[in-house]
Design a protein around this motif. Structure first.
Motif, PDB file in Angstrom:
ATOM      1  N   GLY A  37       0.809  -1.223   0.000  1.00 59.16           N
ATOM      2  CA  GLY A  37       0.000   0.000   0.000  1.00 59.16           C
ATOM      3  C   GLY A  37       0.832   1.258   0.000  1.00 59.16           C
ATOM      4  N   PHE A  38       1.998   1.210   0.705  1.00 60.50           N
ATOM      5  CA  PHE A  38       2.845   2.397   0.773  1.00 60.50           C
ATOM      6  C   PHE A  38       4.013   2.332  -0.207  1.00 60.50           C
ATOM      7  N   LEU A  47      -6.088   5.730  -1.739  1.00 57.70           N
ATOM      8  CA  LEU A  47      -6.728   5.516  -0.450  1.00 57.70           C
ATOM      9  C   LEU A  47      -5.971   6.256   0.629  1.00 57.70           C
ATOM     10  N   PRO A  48      -6.694   6.803   1.602  1.00 62.27           N
ATOM     11  CA  PRO A  48      -6.018   7.458   2.717  1.00 62.27           C
ATOM     12  C   PRO A  48      -5.158   6.472   3.497  1.00 62.27           C
ATOM     13  N   ILE A  52      -5.660   2.361   4.358  1.00 59.47           N
ATOM     14  CA  ILE A  52      -4.695   1.314   4.001  1.00 59.47           C
ATOM     15  C   ILE A  52      -4.316   0.483   5.226  1.00 59.47           C
ATOM     16  N   VAL A  53      -4.059   1.160   6.347  1.00 60.86           N
ATOM     17  CA  VAL A  53      -3.694   0.452   7.583  1.00 60.86           C
ATOM     18  C   VAL A  53      -4.871  -0.399   8.076  1.00 60.86           C
ATOM     19  N   GLU A  87      -6.647  -0.604  -5.503  1.00 62.75           N
ATOM     20  CA  GLU A  87      -5.584   0.359  -5.232  1.00 62.75           C
ATOM     21  C   GLU A  87      -4.517   0.352  -6.313  1.00 62.75           C
ATOM     22  N   SER A  88      -4.407  -0.761  -7.056  1.00 65.91           N
ATOM     23  CA  SER A  88      -3.349  -0.887  -8.057  1.00 65.91           C
ATOM     24  C   SER A  88      -3.895  -1.579  -9.294  1.00 65.91           C
ATOM     25  N   LEU A  89      -3.221  -1.376 -10.414  1.00 69.69           N
ATOM     26  CA  LEU A  89      -3.598  -2.056 -11.649  1.00 69.69           C
ATOM     27  C   LEU A  89      -3.310  -3.553 -11.570  1.00 69.69           C
ATOM     28  N   SER A  90      -2.341  -3.969 -10.786  1.00 71.33           N
ATOM     29  CA  SER A  90      -2.006  -5.384 -10.619  1.00 71.33           C
ATOM     30  C   SER A  90      -2.602  -5.886  -9.306  1.00 71.33           C
TER      31      SER A  90
END
Length: 404
Positions: A37-38, A47-48, A52-53, A87-90
Motif C-alpha cells: 500500500g505504501f 486511499l487514505p 490502508i492500515v 488500489e493498483s492495476l495489478s
C-alpha cells in the motif's frame, strides 16, 4: 491400550498451535499489504493512510481468526479484498492468498450448501467492486467508452482467472471436510461399539459369577446344614458332608480361576496361561452328582444321539442346568428332580423338573433373567414356571444352526 508415540512432523497439531500458525500467517500478509500500500505502484484509487492500515489489519485478523470465526473472517476478506485490489492495476499477492485461506477453512467447517454460498459471496463482492470501479463509482471515471470496454474485458478475464483457483480451493475444502466428517462418524461408531462390547462383557462375566457362586454356595450351605445336624448322632455322615463341602469349594475356586483368567490385561493377552476348559455337556454328570450330595434325588436322562457341540453352546446348556438345579435347592423344597438333555436333529434342549411346592415364593431375580438372556442370545425358546400338579419346570431349546 497403549498408543505409539508419533514423530513431531506427523503428530496432529492442537487447536492453539494451529491458531498460532494462522496468526503468524496473517501477520505476514498484513505486512505485505502495508508494504504494497505504501510502496511505489501505479494507483487506480488513492486511499487514505488510515484506510490502508485498516484494510491490512482486517486482512491479517481475518486470516488469524479463520478457524475460530469462519463466517466473519470470510465477510471481512470479501469486503476488504476489492478495495485493496482497486488500489493498483495489478492484483496484490496477499489478496488471493487471504481469500483462499478463509474460503478453505469455511468449506471444511460448514455444510456444502453454506460453503457454496460463501464462495458466491466472496466472488460476488469482488465482482461488484470491480464493476463499480469501471463505472466510475469508485475512483476516477474512464475517459471514453472504448477504454471502458477494454478495461471491463480485462477485469472480467482477471476475475475468471482468480475464480478458477478459488473454486478449486473450495472443492478441496469440501472434500476434506466430508472426509473428516466420515472419519469422525466411523470413530464414533467404533467407540459406541467398544462401549457396547464392554457392557456385554460385564453382563457375561456377571452371569458367569452368579452361576458359579450361587450354585456352589447353595450346595455348601445345604451340606453344612446336614453336617451340623448329623454331627452328634452320625459323625461319619457329617465327615462325608464336610468332604463334599471341600470338593464343592475347590470346584468353585477352579471355575473362578478360569473365569478370572479369561480377563485380559492392557495389552490384550490372557493373564493366566494355565486355564481350565469351560464346563460343557460332559460335566453334567459331575453337576448332578454334586447336587445329589445336598440330599436331593437327581436323575439325568439323555434323549437322542449324543454329539459334541460348540464350546459356547455347551457352556450355555450347562449354565442353564446349573442355575435350574440351584433354584431347586434354594427355593423348591423338593425331594426329587429330573433333568433331561434332548439332542434333536436341529436343536438342543434341556429340561429340569422338580416335585417341590412349585416355587410359589420364588422372587424373580438374576437367575431366571440370566437363563432367558442366554437362550435369547442364540434365538432359542425358554420357559419357566410352576406346574399345575405341583413342582416347577425350566425348559430351554436352542437351535443348532445359531451356534455355527
Amino acid at each position: 491400550m497403549t498408543t505409539a508415540a508419533l514423530p513431531p512432523l506427523t503428530r496432529r497439531l492442537r487447536v492453539r498451535d494451529l491458531i498460532a500458525i494462522d496468526t503468524l500467517t496473517g501477520a505476514v500478509l498484513g505486512v505485505l499489504a502495508l508494504w504494497y500500500g505504501f510502496g511505489p505502484h501505479e494507483a487506480v484509487v488513492s486511499l487514505p493512510v488510515v484506510v490502508i492500515v485498516a484494510l491490512a489489519v482486517v486482512l491479517a485478523a481475518a486470516v488469524a481468526l479463520r478457524r475460530v470465526f469462519p463466517w466473519p473472517s470470510l465477510w471481512a476478506v470479501a469486503l476488504a479484498a476489492p478495495a485493496m485490489s482497486l488500489e493498483s492495476l495489478s492484483l496484490p499477492v496477499q489478496v488471493p492468498l487471504a481469500m483462499a485461506l478463509v474460503l478453505y477453512t469455511l468449506a471444511i467447517r460448514v455444510p456444502r450448501g453454506s460453503a457454496a454460498g460463501g464462495l458466491g459471496a466472496m466472488l460476488g463482492c469482488f465482482a461488484l467492486g470491480l464493476l463499480a470501479a469501471q463505472l466510475g463509482l469508485i475512483g476516477p471515471k474512464l475517459p471514453n467508452p472504448v477504454v471502458f470496454h477494454h478495461g471491463f474485458r480485462l477485469e472480467v478475464l482477471g476475475l475468471l482467472l482468480m475464480a478458477l483457483p478459488l473454486c478449486g480451493v473450495w472443492m478441496i475444502g469440501v472434500a476434506v471436510g466430508a472426509s473428516r466428517a466420515y472419519t469422525a462418524g466411523l470413530q464414533a461408531q467404533a467407540e459406541q461399539r467398544a462401549r457396547e462390547q464392554v457392557v456385554e462383557e460385564r453382563l457375561r462375566i456377571a452371569r458367569e459369577l452368579h452361576d458359579i457362586v450361587a450354585h456352589s454356595m447353595s450346595l455348601i450351605t445345604m451340606q453344612a446344614s446336614v453336617a451340623g445336624y448329623l454331627g452328634d448322632t452320625r459323625p461319619e455322615e457329617a465327615v462325608k458332608a464336610l468332604a463334599s463341602i471341600e470338593g464343592t469349594g475347590r470346584a468353585a475356586l477352579h471355575e473362578m480361576r478360569r473365569l478370572l483368567g479369561m480377563l485380559r490385561d492392557s495389552d490384550g493377552n490372557p493373564q493366566a496361561p494355565e486355564l481350565l476348559p469351560s464346563p460343557g455337556l460332559a460335566d453334567l454328570d459331575g453337576l448332578v452328582a454334586r447336587t445329589a450330595e445336598s440330599g436331593l434325588r437327581v436323575e439325568l436322562s439323555i434323549r437322542g444321539e449324543r454329539r459334541g457341540l460348540s464350546a459356547p453352546l455347551e457352556l450355555t446348556v450347562y449354565r442353564i442346568a446349573q442355575e435350574a438345579l440351584t433354584n431347586v435347592i434354594k427355593h423348591a423344597d423338593a425331594g426329587r428332580v429330573r433333568a433331561v438333555l434332548d439332542f434333536g436333529s436341529d436343536a438342543i434342549g434341556i429340561e429340569v423338573v422338580d416335585d417341590g411346592h412349585g416355587a410359589a415364593d420364588l422372587v424373580p431375580g438374576h437367575g431366571l433373567v440370566g437363563m432367558r438372556e442366554r437362550v435369547a442370545a442364540y434365538g432359542g425358546e425358554f420357559e419357566a414356571g410352576p406346574l399345575a400338579d405341583g413342582g416347577f419346570r425350566v425348559a430351554a431349546r436352542i437351535p443348532l444352526e445359531a451356534s455355527r
